[in-house]
Write an enzyme that holds these catalytic residues in place. Structure first.
Site, short mmCIF file in Angstrom:
data_model
loop_
_atom_site.label_atom_id
_atom_site.label_comp_id
_atom_site.label_asym_id
_atom_site.label_seq_id
_atom_site.Cartn_x
_atom_site.Cartn_y
_atom_site.Cartn_z
N LYS A 148 0.85 -1.19 0.00
CA LYS A 148 0.00 0.00 0.00
C LYS A 148 0.89 1.24 0.00
O LYS A 148 1.85 1.31 0.77
CB LYS A 148 -0.89 0.02 1.25
CG LYS A 148 -1.88 -1.13 1.32
CD LYS A 148 -3.04 -0.90 0.38
CE LYS A 148 -4.08 -2.02 0.52
NZ LYS A 148 -5.17 -1.87 -0.46
N ASP A 152 -0.33 -0.09 -4.46
CA ASP A 152 -1.74 0.30 -4.41
C ASP A 152 -1.89 1.62 -3.66
O ASP A 152 -1.68 1.68 -2.46
CB ASP A 152 -2.56 -0.80 -3.74
CG ASP A 152 -4.05 -0.54 -3.85
OD1 ASP A 152 -4.44 0.49 -4.44
OD2 ASP A 152 -4.83 -1.37 -3.34
N GLU A 204 -1.69 0.70 -8.73
CA GLU A 204 -3.13 0.54 -8.67
C GLU A 204 -3.79 1.83 -8.19
O GLU A 204 -3.38 2.38 -7.17
CB GLU A 204 -3.40 -0.60 -7.68
CG GLU A 204 -4.75 -1.23 -7.76
CD GLU A 204 -4.77 -2.48 -6.87
OE1 GLU A 204 -3.87 -3.35 -6.99
OE2 GLU A 204 -5.69 -2.59 -6.06
N ASP A 221 -9.02 0.10 -9.68
CA ASP A 221 -9.66 -0.75 -8.66
C ASP A 221 -10.93 -0.06 -8.15
O ASP A 221 -12.03 -0.40 -8.55
CB ASP A 221 -8.65 -1.03 -7.54
CG ASP A 221 -9.22 -1.93 -6.46
OD1 ASP A 221 -10.34 -2.44 -6.63
OD2 ASP A 221 -8.54 -2.15 -5.43
N LYS A 228 -12.74 -7.10 -7.74
CA LYS A 228 -13.02 -7.69 -6.43
C LYS A 228 -14.33 -8.44 -6.60
O LYS A 228 -15.42 -7.87 -6.50
CB LYS A 228 -13.14 -6.58 -5.39
CG LYS A 228 -11.82 -5.89 -5.08
CD LYS A 228 -12.05 -4.78 -4.08
CE LYS A 228 -10.80 -4.45 -3.27
NZ LYS A 228 -9.63 -4.12 -4.07
MG LIG Z 1 -6.72 -1.71 -4.54
#
Ligand SMILES: [Mg+2]
Length: 305
Positions: free
Chosen positions: A140, A169, A196, A221, A245
């Site tokens: 992240k 991300d 991302e 995303d 997802k």
């Molecule tokens: Mg993501």
């Protein structure tokens, strides 16, 4: 077809709260449901809402389940509204018996992306995962200044073997200038797979421009969290990567139709489901999305149970 159904909410605390640009996540909550068909066959499904990704809340999902009083029909499942995408996934995967272990093929570690946590033991953790056979990792970002985070990424990339890959991300947390800085840095990083969601979904035209201007791959995303937004971004000309997802994207059957028609470059990803949702996700992706990219579901070490 009529089904008898039961549902049970669950709560699973994270070992250590998960820190993302959306905030601190301490507890995964969802619902396990079971359907029994007229032949007495029982199947399971999982409703795993993620309201900050545009789904219903847990309370809304519970209220929806409670309406039917323990009985639901095939038609009622097909009519679950798009405002309840996690319910659409839970009921349809139960109906299709996707959470079954029957036909599940076990995949090697190279097929999974592992989320690595920022901690004093990050590099030890990374070495352990490499020894276990994992090659794709995710970190992240947008939690500190780009300069500080890029220095960390350089160290991680240096620790990866030639076939290692790193996904970053940002959860939409960068501004345009920061995103350009990251993407420019990424141009010379052979082991960087993609960045991302560098910008928030409302900056979609900027994301399109950046994707055209840089070689560094960008994955959407938050922009594509449900099927309608996926179709919209695809229609607007997005030709980068799509993170899907599955558990919050709506009816898997509709997603399958879209992907078979358009063949987008996708990564199937977890939302920290239990084993029920994960089996459904694995079964579905093995059957319909033989994507070459590692599955974003390396979260086996994240819960206390
Ligand atoms: Mg993501």
């Amino acid at each position: 077809m009529n089904y008898q159904f039961r549902f049970a909410p669950y709560r699973r605390p994270f070992k250590t709260p998960l820190r993302t640009h959306h905030g601190l996540w301490t507890m995964r909550q969802g619902i396990i449901l079971s359907l029994q068909d007229e032949m007495g066959r029982i199947t399971q499904g999982e409703i795993a809402p993620l309201p900050w990704f545009g789904t219903e809340t847990l309370e809304e999902a519970i209220a929806f389940c409670a309406v039917f009083g323990g009985n639901i029909t095939r038609e009622q499942i097909a009519a679950i509204p798009d405002t309840l995408p996690a319910c659409q996934f839970g009921f349809e995967t139960a109906q299709l018996n996707l959470a079954s272990t029957e036909n599940l093929v076990s995949l090697p570690p190279t097929k999974f992306c592992q989320l690595i946590r920022r901690s004093p033991t990050l590099f030890q953790d990374l070495q352990t995962l490499l020894q276990q056979g994992f090659r794709t990792f995710k970190l992240k970002i947008a939690l500190d200044t780009p300069t500080t985070e890029i220095a960390l990424c350089q160290q991680i990339l240096a620790a990866l073997p030639a076939d290692g890959r790193l996904r970053l991300d940002a959860n939409g947390g960068l501004n345009r200038e920061q995103a350009k800085y990251w993407l420019n840095w990424g141009e010379s990083q052979a082991k960087l797979e993609f960045i991302e969601q560098p910008l928030a979904p409302e900056h979609f035209s900027d994301l399109l421009q950046l994707n055209a201007a840089f070689q560094t791959q960008i994955a959407l995303d938050e922009s594509v969290s449900q099927l309608a937004s996926l179709e919209h971004c695809y229609g607007q000309g997005w030709c980068g990567v799509f993170v899907i997802k599955l558990a919050i994207a709506g009816f898997p059957s509709r997603l399958k139709e879209f992907c078979q028609a358009h063949q987008p470059d996708i990564v199937i990803s977890t939302v920290f489901e239990t084993a029920v949702g994960q089996r459904a996700l694995l079964n579905f992706s093995q059957k319909f999305f033989p994507s070459q990219r590692a599955l974003g579901m390396g979260d086996i070490h994240w819960f206390t149970d």
